[in-house]
Structure formats: structure tokens, C-alpha cells
Write an enzyme that holds these catalytic residues in place. Structure first.
Site, short mmCIF file in Angstrom:
data_model
loop_
_atom_site.label_atom_id
_atom_site.label_comp_id
_atom_site.label_asym_id
_atom_site.label_seq_id
_atom_site.Cartn_x
_atom_site.Cartn_y
_atom_site.Cartn_z
N HIS A 126 4.83 34.94 15.19
CA HIS A 126 4.34 35.68 14.01
C HIS A 126 4.78 37.14 14.07
O HIS A 126 4.03 38.07 13.80
CB HIS A 126 2.81 35.58 13.92
CG HIS A 126 2.29 34.19 14.01
ND1 HIS A 126 2.73 33.18 13.20
CD2 HIS A 126 1.35 33.64 14.84
CE1 HIS A 126 2.09 32.06 13.50
NE2 HIS A 126 1.26 32.31 14.50
N SER A 175 3.20 28.47 17.01
CA SER A 175 2.26 29.49 17.47
C SER A 175 1.81 29.18 18.90
O SER A 175 2.62 29.26 19.82
CB SER A 175 1.08 29.60 16.49
OG SER A 175 0.34 30.77 16.70
#
Length: 243
Positions: free
Chosen positions: A169, A133
Site C-alpha cells: 500500500h 497485504s
């Protein structure tokens, strides 16, 4: 033992729930270690800057490292660096794994401590740079982030070891894909490389050489500008063996 080339593994994964411990390292973390070529007990340093160097999570990572057989250290910057020579510490590692959180805050704190040159030196010395991330976006020129609030925005001051944009994501947060397309179309981001949850992108230098996954049915994507619009190409990842 450093890798034989400049290697980055940028991911939207790396952890899985555990039974006796809070979490275990999933296949993407193990793949980062494999890419390093390390033998014996690989040296992995964990950086939780993007979440404020939470000591409780550091403990979870130490437990996961014990289960995996890794020599885990944590490189904390709050309230001050916990090692005397940050650049030297990075050069001693096989893998640097950067955790998720606020990529905008991570980059700001790293800038205060002049970590950009230190990360580049480690990368050029063969230390594998990796993370999830925020710990993926940081290696690129920029990407999409919720660092500034619930509405996703662009961040464009990444370390730019990789001259591309990064979208994380991609399958689990519905606003990510349309924003990436819009930012590529208007020139805010360059060609952008994206990962579904559980997928990682492997780079040799700045060349994307492979997508890998710790989950079935997931994908990676390249979004580029063609004839004034954003065009998306799916890359099928190689399924990694479960550790």
C-alpha cells in the site's frame, strides 16, 4: 500442474467490485494462476488467517472462484484446521492465495500450526505462493504493519522465503514510504521491495524478475541502503490484461 520453478507473486491488490457478487478476482489473482501453468480448473486455496478465517468472506471468495472458473478451497485454522493434512493440502494446489489483515497475528497462528515448513515445501514443489497485504509481507523477512496499532511498526519474523523486506500500500497510506526508508536506513529491514495498490512483484526463487499491475499509473519500488541512507528506485510494472 505445478510451476516449473519456485514462484511467489506478492501484491497489494487482486480484487475488484462486482455486480452480482460481492467481489471478483482481478488481474493479479488471474496472473498467479497463469504463473502456475495450471490447465482446466486451477486449484486455488484461499487462506484468511490474518482476518480470523471469516466465513462470510470465504463465501465471497467461493463466489469469485465460480465466476473465474477456479476450483476454490479455503484452508481455515480457526477454530481448528479444517483439513486433516494441512501440508498435504497445500501440495495439492496450483496456487495458495493469502488474504490481508494482521500479518503479526497471521505469523503467530502459522507458527503454532508449524506452517512455515509446509509453505516452504509447497513453494519448492512448484505451488505458486501469492496474496495481498499481510498475504504479501508474510513471504519476506519482514515489512511494515499496523498489526500492533494505528502507528505503523516493523515486523521482522516473516517466513523469509524471500530474504528482502516488503512494503505494501505504498501509494495509498502516506506513512508507509517514510517508515520503509527509516527502517532500511537503520538496518531494521534489509533491501525492501514495495508495491502501490494494484501492483504485484513476481519472483523466480528469490530473484525479483518482474513487476505487474492491474491498474494504470502504478509503480513498484526497491529501497536499498547506499552510503548510509535509504535510496529508492522505481520499477515500471507491466500492465496486465483485465480478466
Amino acid at each position: 500442474m505445478p510451476a516449473q520453478s519456485r514462484t511467489i507473486l506478492a501484491t497489494s491488490g487482486g480484487y475488484r467490485p462486482a455486480t452480482r457478487t460481492y467481489l471478483e478476482f482481478d488481474a493479479l489473482v488471474h496472473h498467479a494462476v497463469e504463473l502456475s501453468g495450471a490447465e482446466g480448473r486451477p486449484k486455488v486455496t484461499f487462506m484468511g488467517t490474518a482476518s480470523g478465517d471469516q466465513r462470510f468472506f470465504n463465501d465471497h471468495v467461493h463466489q469469485a472462484g465460480r465466476v473465474a472458473g477456479f476450483d476454490i478451497s479455503t484452508l481455515d485454522l480457526f477454530p481448528m484446521p479444517n483439513v486433516e493434512d494441512v501440508a498435504g493440502h497445500l501440495l495439492e494446489q496450483d496456487v495458495v492465495w493469502v488474504n490481508g489483515g494482521s500479518v503479526a497475528n497471521l505469523l503467530a497462528v502459522w507458527a503454532v500450526h508449524d506452517l512455515g515448513p509446509a509453505m516452504r515445501a509447497a513453494w519448492e514443489a512448484g505451488v505458486v505462493l501469492s496474496g495481498v497485504s499481510a498475504g504479501s509481507i508474510c513471504w519476506y523477512a519482514g515489512g511494515t504493519t499496523d498489526s500492533f496499532g494505528p502507528e505503523l511498526r516493523a515486523v521482522t519474523n516473516g517466513l523469509a522465503l524471500l530474504p528482502w523486506g516488503n512494503g505494501v500500500h505504498y501509494d495509498s497510506e502516506e506513512r508507509r514510504r517514510p517508515l520503509v526508508h527509516r527502517l532500511v536506513a537503520d538496518g531494521t529491514l534489509p533491501e525492501t521491495h514495495c508495491t502501490d495498490d494494484g501492483v504485484g512483484l513476481v519472483y523466480d526463487g528469490t530473484e525479483l524478475v518482474e513487476a505487474v499491475s492491474e491498474r494504470d499509473g502504478k509503480g513498484a519500488y526497491v529501497v536499498r541502503l547506499e552510503d548510509g541512507r535509504a535510496v529508492e528506485e522505481r520499477i515500471e510494472p507491466r500492465r496486465l490484461r483485465n480478466p
